[in-house]
Design a protein around this motif. Structure first.
Motif, mmCIF file in Angstrom:
data_model
loop_
_atom_site.group_PDB
_atom_site.id
_atom_site.type_symbol
_atom_site.label_atom_id
_atom_site.label_comp_id
_atom_site.label_asym_id
_atom_site.label_seq_id
_atom_site.Cartn_x
_atom_site.Cartn_y
_atom_site.Cartn_z
ATOM 1 N N GLU A 47 -16.392 6.685 5.928
ATOM 2 C CA GLU A 47 -15.916 7.687 6.876
ATOM 3 C C GLU A 47 -16.056 9.057 6.217
ATOM 4 O OE1 GLU A 47 -11.632 8.978 8.607
ATOM 5 O OE2 GLU A 47 -12.260 6.929 9.113
ATOM 6 N N ASN A 48 -16.835 9.918 6.853
ATOM 7 C CA ASN A 48 -17.060 11.270 6.327
ATOM 8 C C ASN A 48 -17.517 11.256 4.869
ATOM 9 O OD1 ASN A 48 -16.260 12.390 8.790
ATOM 10 N ND2 ASN A 48 -14.114 12.496 8.163
ATOM 11 N N GLY A 49 -18.391 10.305 4.556
ATOM 12 C CA GLY A 49 -18.946 10.228 3.211
ATOM 13 C C GLY A 49 -18.061 9.566 2.188
ATOM 14 N N VAL A 50 -16.900 9.055 2.592
ATOM 15 C CA VAL A 50 -15.957 8.408 1.673
ATOM 16 C C VAL A 50 -15.913 6.911 1.982
ATOM 17 C CG1 VAL A 50 -13.555 8.250 0.927
ATOM 18 C CG2 VAL A 50 -14.574 10.484 1.409
ATOM 19 N N THR A 51 -16.068 6.088 0.943
ATOM 20 C CA THR A 51 -15.994 4.635 1.125
ATOM 21 C C THR A 51 -14.550 4.175 1.065
ATOM 22 O OG1 THR A 51 -18.160 4.352 0.080
ATOM 23 C CG2 THR A 51 -16.775 2.399 0.275
ATOM 24 N N LEU A 52 -14.117 3.523 2.135
ATOM 25 C CA LEU A 52 -12.765 2.963 2.225
ATOM 26 C C LEU A 52 -12.861 1.444 2.125
ATOM 27 C CD1 LEU A 52 -11.675 5.228 5.162
ATOM 28 C CD2 LEU A 52 -10.607 5.282 2.918
ATOM 29 N N VAL A 53 -11.973 0.860 1.305
ATOM 30 C CA VAL A 53 -12.017 -0.585 1.107
ATOM 31 C C VAL A 53 -10.622 -1.169 1.298
ATOM 32 C CG1 VAL A 53 -13.915 -0.328 -0.549
ATOM 33 C CG2 VAL A 53 -11.566 -0.495 -1.377
ATOM 34 N N PRO A 54 -10.536 -2.471 1.636
ATOM 35 C CA PRO A 54 -9.230 -3.113 1.733
ATOM 36 C C PRO A 54 -8.467 -2.972 0.415
ATOM 37 C CG PRO A 54 -10.913 -4.488 2.728
ATOM 38 C CD PRO A 54 -11.629 -3.374 2.047
ATOM 39 N N MET A 55 -7.231 -2.512 0.505
ATOM 40 C CA MET A 55 -6.486 -2.130 -0.689
ATOM 41 C C MET A 55 -6.136 -3.312 -1.592
ATOM 42 S SD MET A 55 -2.717 -0.360 -0.926
ATOM 43 C CE MET A 55 -1.914 -1.854 -0.272
ATOM 44 N N ARG A 56 -5.579 -4.365 -1.028
ATOM 45 C CA ARG A 56 -5.000 -5.419 -1.870
ATOM 46 C C ARG A 56 -6.049 -6.100 -2.752
ATOM 47 N NH1 ARG A 56 -0.248 -7.270 -2.342
ATOM 48 N NH2 ARG A 56 0.457 -6.152 -0.487
ATOM 49 N N PRO A 57 -7.210 -6.545 -2.209
ATOM 50 C CA PRO A 57 -8.204 -7.172 -3.105
ATOM 51 C C PRO A 57 -8.678 -6.215 -4.197
ATOM 52 C CG PRO A 57 -8.735 -7.600 -0.802
ATOM 53 C CD PRO A 57 -7.661 -6.568 -0.802
ATOM 54 N N VAL A 66 1.388 -2.957 -7.954
ATOM 55 C CA VAL A 66 1.555 -2.239 -6.690
ATOM 56 C C VAL A 66 2.994 -2.314 -6.196
ATOM 57 C CG1 VAL A 66 0.759 -2.028 -4.301
ATOM 58 C CG2 VAL A 66 -0.821 -2.789 -6.084
ATOM 59 N N GLU A 67 3.460 -1.184 -5.684
ATOM 60 C CA GLU A 67 4.741 -1.136 -4.979
ATOM 61 C C GLU A 67 4.513 -0.515 -3.611
ATOM 62 O OE1 GLU A 67 7.762 0.847 -7.148
ATOM 63 O OE2 GLU A 67 7.581 -0.416 -8.942
ATOM 64 N N TRP A 68 5.173 -1.097 -2.592
ATOM 65 C CA TRP A 68 4.982 -0.648 -1.203
ATOM 66 C C TRP A 68 6.316 -0.209 -0.636
ATOM 67 C CZ3 TRP A 68 2.122 1.132 2.512
ATOM 68 C CH2 TRP A 68 2.486 0.944 3.847
ATOM 69 N N ASP A 69 6.382 1.048 -0.206
ATOM 70 C CA ASP A 69 7.586 1.594 0.422
ATOM 71 C C ASP A 69 7.326 1.636 1.923
ATOM 72 O OD1 ASP A 69 9.664 3.077 1.452
ATOM 73 O OD2 ASP A 69 9.792 4.411 -0.278
ATOM 74 N N GLU A 70 7.833 0.618 2.616
ATOM 75 C CA GLU A 70 7.518 0.498 4.046
ATOM 76 C C GLU A 70 8.061 1.655 4.881
ATOM 77 O OE1 GLU A 70 7.690 -2.835 7.618
ATOM 78 O OE2 GLU A 70 8.333 -3.339 5.569
ATOM 79 N N PRO A 71 9.302 2.138 4.662
ATOM 80 C CA PRO A 71 9.813 3.227 5.501
ATOM 81 C C PRO A 71 8.939 4.484 5.457
ATOM 82 C CG PRO A 71 11.607 2.198 4.310
ATOM 83 C CD PRO A 71 10.360 1.631 3.742
ATOM 84 N N THR A 72 8.368 4.796 4.296
ATOM 85 C CA THR A 72 7.547 6.015 4.185
ATOM 86 C C THR A 72 6.050 5.723 4.263
ATOM 87 O OG1 THR A 72 7.469 5.886 1.768
ATOM 88 C CG2 THR A 72 9.299 7.103 2.762
ATOM 89 N N GLY A 73 5.681 4.448 4.260
ATOM 90 C CA GLY A 73 4.274 4.093 4.291
ATOM 91 C C GLY A 73 3.535 4.535 3.042
ATOM 92 N N THR A 74 4.227 4.442 1.887
ATOM 93 C CA THR A 74 3.654 4.921 0.639
ATOM 94 C C THR A 74 3.329 3.757 -0.294
ATOM 95 O OG1 THR A 74 4.894 6.982 0.778
ATOM 96 C CG2 THR A 74 4.029 6.382 -1.384
#
Length: 419
Positions: A47-57, A66-74
């Motif tokens: 997207e717009n020259g940037v490669t995005l990949v599935p995060m977890r794998p 990895v830590e996931w803060d669901e309320p803030t989506g961080t």
């Protein structure tokens, strides 16, 4: 592991590159230290020259906690004192405690979190390269070994410098990383010279060219140009590999031989897209470094088309059964060829070139004539008044022996230094 002869190796670049061009149009791959990361049914995209990949794998393979803060989506991640944080739908991020602005924000698509691969990998200490020809991202760890040694020479004249790199067109994941002298030579070069500049390939035009040169047009088929026992072995090979027994009927024997080589290489987890030539071309495109082709598809195809039917049949048989080669050539497996390159073993490289001399017409077409033509172009680079630097990256077999590029340049009066 079934062996592939050194003779087969020398033929890979032509049609393997063609199939790679088409494969690369439909998908993006991500390799970590030479091993491809599997993303299951979720695929990377640009997207717009940037490669995005599935995060977890990705983060699992990189060893990031990895830590996931669901309320803030961080998302927060850390590895050996390095850290990052990303927020879904936001271009604001942090890299090792510093605020950065991303070109494309992380996003959630069908319950899969996608992140910018370059930002993540570089933040936790990986070198990231993009090969646009292959649509391939490569991630390399700074903690790897000193790298494959390979074959590298340096020639200087009139303020011009030419680095000569012997490559392997089809490799496995163990060939990378390359030693830093090779990478430094590439970075110093104003131009990259290769056998064929695949960056300029127009797929439709190449398809037409291959169809024109590789198929019979006089009403005959493959079985009319090879013996019945050889044809039976070809059909048995096709059946064994789940293909229709008449798949090769309309193509010439030399092209059928190359297609069989591709099938065998895939079984051995060899990958032309990971080949050193393709790797360097991808880096050149990314760096906007001009690429110069020393040969053309037409000139390489002409070599094979000029082989007599009897020689083409020999190539078929050698691919089906390397034991039909002279003993020294039959014993040269792909494992050994990869070892020779990784170790930079000059004596073994010369021995490999000698195995190619099993047939005078074959050796003349594949080595002597091509080497002479490439040497003339390299001499032109060295004798110019432009004071430029080139990296010439062609198959390693073209450098060794009495008819190799190193000897030809030395006979022309140039001093060739091994690096």
């Amino acid at each position: 592991m079934k062996k592939i002869s050194a003779v087969l190796l020398s033929l890979f670049l032509l049609t393997s590159a063609f199939s790679s061009v088409h494969a690369s149009e439909t998908s993006i791959s991500v390799g970590l230290n030479g091993e491809q990361i599997e993303f299951s049914n979720s695929v990377p995209f640009i997207e717009n020259g940037v490669t995005l990949v599935p995060m977890r794998p990705l983060l699992e393979k990189l060893g990031v906690q990895v830590e996931w803060d669901e309320p803030t989506g961080t998302v927060s991640g850390s590895k050996e004192g390095l850290s990052l944080s990303l927020k879904m739908g936001s271009t604001s991020a942090t890299a090792n405690g510093k605020a950065v602005t991303l070109e494309v924000e992380p996003k959630l698509i069908q319950n899969v979190t996608y992140v910018p691969v370059r930002f993540v990998a570089e933040t936790v200490g990986y070198q990231v390269d993009w090969n646009p020809t292959m649509r391939q991202v490569t991630l390399n760890s700074g903690q790897q070994s000193e790298g494959s040694k390979g074959f590298l020479w340096k020639v200087e004249n009139k303020g011009n410098t030419v680095y000569l790199l012997g490559t392997i067109h089809t490799v496995d994941k163990t060939i990378y990383p390359l030693r830093h002298e090779i990478e430094d030579a590439f970075n110093a070069a104003d131009y990259l010279g290769v056998e064929i500049d695949f960056a300029k390939v127009v797929p439709d035009e190449l398809t037409k060219l291959i169809t024109d040169v590789s198929t019979y047009k006089d009403g005959t088929t493959l079985k009319d140009h090879i013996s019945a026992p050889t044809y039976n072995k070809v059909t048995a090979f096709l059946k064994e590999n789940g293909l229709p027994e008449n798949s090769f009927d309309n193509i010439k024997a030399w092209y059928a031989q190359q297609q069989m080589g591709n099938i065998l290489a895939a079984k051995q987890e060899l990958n032309e897209g990971m080949g050193i030539d393709m790797y360097l071309m991808g880096k050149a495109i990314q760096a906007k470094k001009p690429i110069v082709g020393l040969e053309t598809f037409e000139s390489q195809f002409e070599v094979f088309n000029n082989f007599a039917d009897s020689l083409q049949e020999k190539l078929l048989l050698q691919t089906l059964d390397p034991s039909t080669l002279p003993p020294s050539a039959a014993e040269m497996s792909m494992d050994e060829i990869l070892r020779i390159w990784k170790d930079g073993d000059d004596k073994a490289l010369l021995d490999m070139v000698k195995t190619l001399q099993w047939d005078d017409d074959y050796f003349k077409g594949m080595q002597i004539d091509r080497n002479a033509a490439m040497a003339e172009k390299i001499k032109g680079f060295l004798n110019s008044n432009n004071k430029e630097t080139y990296m010439i990256a062609v198959g390693a077999s073209h450098y060794a022996g009495d008819f190799g590029l190193v000897t030809l340049l030395e006979k022309a009066g140039f001093k060739v230094d091994k690096q």
